[in-house]
Design an enzyme around this catalytic site. Structure first.
Site, PDB file in Angstrom:
ATOM      1  N   CYS A 102       0.847  -1.197   0.000  1.00 49.89           N
ATOM      2  CA  CYS A 102       0.000   0.000   0.000  1.00 49.89           C
ATOM      3  C   CYS A 102       0.882   1.247   0.000  1.00 49.89           C
ATOM      4  O   CYS A 102       1.300   1.738   1.048  1.00 49.89           O
ATOM      5  CB  CYS A 102      -0.925  -0.012   1.217  1.00 49.89           C
ATOM      6  SG  CYS A 102      -2.117   1.342   1.219  1.00 49.89           S
ATOM      7  N   THR A 390     -26.609   1.347   9.042  1.00 52.04           N
ATOM      8  CA  THR A 390     -27.543   1.166   7.939  1.00 52.04           C
ATOM      9  C   THR A 390     -28.407   2.406   7.805  1.00 52.04           C
ATOM     10  O   THR A 390     -28.693   3.085   8.793  1.00 52.04           O
ATOM     11  CB  THR A 390     -28.439  -0.062   8.150  1.00 52.04           C
ATOM     12  OG1 THR A 390     -29.336  -0.202   7.037  1.00 52.04           O
ATOM     13  CG2 THR A 390     -29.263   0.055   9.427  1.00 52.04           C
ATOM     14  N   TYR A 391     -28.795   2.717   6.578  1.00 50.35           N
ATOM     15  CA  TYR A 391     -29.755   3.787   6.313  1.00 50.35           C
ATOM     16  C   TYR A 391     -31.074   3.185   5.845  1.00 50.35           C
ATOM     17  O   TYR A 391     -31.956   3.893   5.364  1.00 50.35           O
ATOM     18  CB  TYR A 391     -29.222   4.763   5.267  1.00 50.35           C
ATOM     19  CG  TYR A 391     -27.829   5.264   5.588  1.00 50.35           C
ATOM     20  CD1 TYR A 391     -27.524   5.761   6.852  1.00 50.35           C
ATOM     21  CD2 TYR A 391     -26.815   5.207   4.639  1.00 50.35           C
ATOM     22  CE1 TYR A 391     -26.253   6.199   7.161  1.00 50.35           C
ATOM     23  CE2 TYR A 391     -25.540   5.646   4.938  1.00 50.35           C
ATOM     24  CZ  TYR A 391     -25.256   6.139   6.201  1.00 50.35           C
ATOM     25  OH  TYR A 391     -23.986   6.565   6.514  1.00 50.35           O
ATOM     26  N   THR A 393     -31.538   1.248   3.293  1.00 51.52           N
ATOM     27  CA  THR A 393     -31.677   1.229   1.837  1.00 51.52           C
ATOM     28  C   THR A 393     -30.914   0.053   1.249  1.00 51.52           C
ATOM     29  O   THR A 393     -29.954  -0.447   1.828  1.00 51.52           O
ATOM     30  CB  THR A 393     -31.121   2.512   1.196  1.00 51.52           C
ATOM     31  OG1 THR A 393     -29.710   2.599   1.444  1.00 51.52           O
ATOM     32  CG2 THR A 393     -31.811   3.738   1.758  1.00 51.52           C
ATOM     33  N   THR A 402     -31.231  -4.657   6.287  1.00 51.77           N
ATOM     34  CA  THR A 402     -30.030  -5.166   5.616  1.00 51.77           C
ATOM     35  C   THR A 402     -29.165  -6.029   6.521  1.00 51.77           C
ATOM     36  O   THR A 402     -28.063  -6.409   6.131  1.00 51.77           O
ATOM     37  CB  THR A 402     -29.178  -4.002   5.085  1.00 51.77           C
ATOM     38  OG1 THR A 402     -28.712  -3.213   6.194  1.00 51.77           O
ATOM     39  CG2 THR A 402     -29.965  -3.121   4.135  1.00 51.77           C
ATOM     40  N   GLU A 467     -23.320   2.218  -0.575  1.00 52.52           N
ATOM     41  CA  GLU A 467     -23.500   0.849  -0.106  1.00 52.52           C
ATOM     42  C   GLU A 467     -22.319  -0.027  -0.500  1.00 52.52           C
ATOM     43  O   GLU A 467     -21.904  -0.911   0.252  1.00 52.52           O
ATOM     44  CB  GLU A 467     -24.813   0.288  -0.649  1.00 52.52           C
ATOM     45  CG  GLU A 467     -26.038   0.971  -0.068  1.00 52.52           C
ATOM     46  CD  GLU A 467     -27.320   0.667  -0.799  1.00 52.52           C
ATOM     47  OE1 GLU A 467     -28.399   0.999  -0.245  1.00 52.52           O
ATOM     48  OE2 GLU A 467     -27.280   0.118  -1.921  1.00 52.52           O
TER      49      GLU A 467
END
Length: 493
Positions: A102, A390-391, A393, A402, A467
């Site tokens: 990295c 989570t929202y 969606t 979810t 997401e």
């Protein structure tokens, strides 16, 4: 004095440390990072405004709650109180990032090491010029990054044995292990996600795709509140205690287990197409899985073995980048890499790691707390925030539970490292995670330097961009926790 550092400072390409606005940072705000050490504010701003990490901060800011947890942890590990000198911490960061090639993290911490007064020879000649004590950490770094199940009590004993040159105390080793796991996970996120989003963030700087407030504004009467206090991760020293078989998961799983996975009466939020609208199938599968009879213990064991074996057949990304000589000098045996747990050697010596025997909530958290209570709490908050966030969606749908999808992602990553949740039906992994997604997240966790923009663009095409970022965060945190579980379980074995 407590300072609230606005996240906008982190996004700034150029920060005037002497700006009069410093006084304004004392005001509390929702999107802020609390720093107790007022004298460290200049170095904090310089570190977080570094060009090497700008894209990472902008991508993470899609999820401000997690972003805040991450920054607190990141800052504390690098700048906070601890047994390791600053230049040693930065060199450990270089070693850990070097294990996954990295470059952004390696370059940043080269600069940080010099600023902290570290020896230039350590950068010029690598491990061979570092102290004997630091050199002795290199094997554990290599093992944790690629094959953590091969770590043994003998490795711990060898590095902590009193009377040997460069031996580590247990408190020092715990700190170093957390540092290495942190930078392995951060490297995974940078190479699998933030570097893939660089082109997009130039056009949408600082604007989350879906923020919690936007979701509230657009969905004022959704059937259940995914952002309520009952669903948020712990924020204090009070631990979430398990009270049922399902909630035994340390991330406080299935908080909506009695709620419907989605509300069929609500209008869809956008138009889809037969080619890309896979979320329709997913929500149907989640409903069917919730109605499925619970398998017995033998069936659960069989589903784990099946996922473990099939994961070995999943191809990885492009050919790995060759580690440049400049990075090879910071790692031992740079050709050492991940092998599928199902195809590991010495299977009797390295059995499946069972969460019922050792887990983060009951053992890992407590062990780190014995040495560093603040770090243990920060890690716990970050794990829970990534897992529970989570929202409501999923793609063009709103008011979705979810939790099942998040759990499948988390448990699949830990399965890759030989970690099994005895109460989990791993058949859900194959049902909910498309083969191409399993291939990408496997690459992200195990070979992050092989991740490609082409593969990234072809996964989760019918999901919101935020997401997809969340899935990459889950991968990084599940990897982080996996490394910690193996290492911590042997510290007092």
């Amino acid at each position: 004095m407590t300072l609230a550092v606005p996240l906008e400072l982190i996004y700034s390409k150029e920060v005037d440390i002497a700006d009069e606005g410093i006084d304004e940072m004392e005001e509390e705000s929702q999107d802020s990072l609390q720093i107790d050490e007022i004298d460290s504010i200049k170095s904090l701003i310089q570190h977080f405004s570094s060009r090497h990490l700008q894209s990472s901060w902008k991508v993470m800011s899609e999820h401000n709650e997690y972003f805040s947890c991450f920054l607190r942890t990141h800052y504390t590990l690098i700048r906070g109180d601890g047994p390791l000198p600053a230049h040693v911490r930065h060199f450990i960061a270089i070693m850990a990032a070097g294990a996954h090639s990295c470059f952004p993290l390696v370059e940043l911490h080269k600069t940080e090491l010099i600023a902290a007064g570290g020896p230039i020879s350590w950068l010029e000649h690598g491990l061979s010029a570092a102290s004997v004590k630091v050199q002795r950490l290199s094997e554990i770094n290599r093992i944790l990054a690629h094959q953590p199940w091969t770590l043994t009590p003998a490795h711990i004993e060898a590095i902590t044995r009193s009377g040997t040159p460069g031996n580590w105390s247990l408190s020092e080793l715990v700190y170093a292990i957390v540092l290495m796991a942190h930078f392995h996970a951060f490297s995974s996120f940078i190479e699998s996600c933030s570097s893939m989003e660089e082109d997009d963030i130039k056009n949408k700087f600082g604007k989350p795709t879906v923020s919690p407030q936007e979701f509230k504004d657009e969905n004022p009467t959704r059937p259940f509140d995914c952002t309520s206090q009952n669903c948020s991760p712990t924020r204090t020293s009070e631990r979430v205690k398990s009270s049922s078989k399902v909630s035994k998961h340390p991330q406080g799983l299935d908080q909506f287990s009695k709620s419907p996975p989605y509300d069929c009466s609500r209008p869809k939020t956008a138009k889809g197409s037969p080619e890309t609208d896979l979320v329709d199938t997913l929500v149907q599968k989640m409903q069917l899985l919730r109605e499925k009879p619970e398998p017995d213990s033998d069936e659960l064991a069989a589903t784990f073995d099946k996922v473990k074996m099939t994961s070995a057949d999943i191809g990885l990304g492009a050919e790995a980048r060759r580690t440049t000589p400049d990075l090879r000098k910071f790692v031992t045996n740079p050709d050492f890499h991940y092998v599928d747990f199902a195809q590991r050697e010495f299977k009797q010596q390295f059995p499946t790691f069972r969460i019922q025997d050792y887990n983060w909530d009951e053992q890992g958290f407590s062990l780190i707390s014995r040495f560093y209570d603040d770090i243990a709490q920060l890690l716990d908050d970050k794990f829970k925030t990534a897992y529970n966030m989570t929202y409501g969606t999923m793609g063009r749908y709103s008011a979705i539970d979810t939790s099942m999808y998040r759990r499948a992602t988390w448990n699949y990553i830990q399965c890759l490292y030989g970690i099994r949740w005895d109460d989990y039906d791993y058949a859900e992994v194959n049902e909910l995670l498309h083969r191409s997604l399993k291939g990408y997240v496997k690459t992200a966790a195990c070979y992050p330097d092989r991740c490609s923009r082409q593969d990234y663009k072809h996964i989760m095409t019918d999901f919101l961009p935020s997401e997809k970022i969340h899935v990459c965060l889950l991968v990084a945190e599940a990897k982080f926790q996996s490394e910690l579980l193996y290492a911590l379980s042997f510290l007092f074995d």
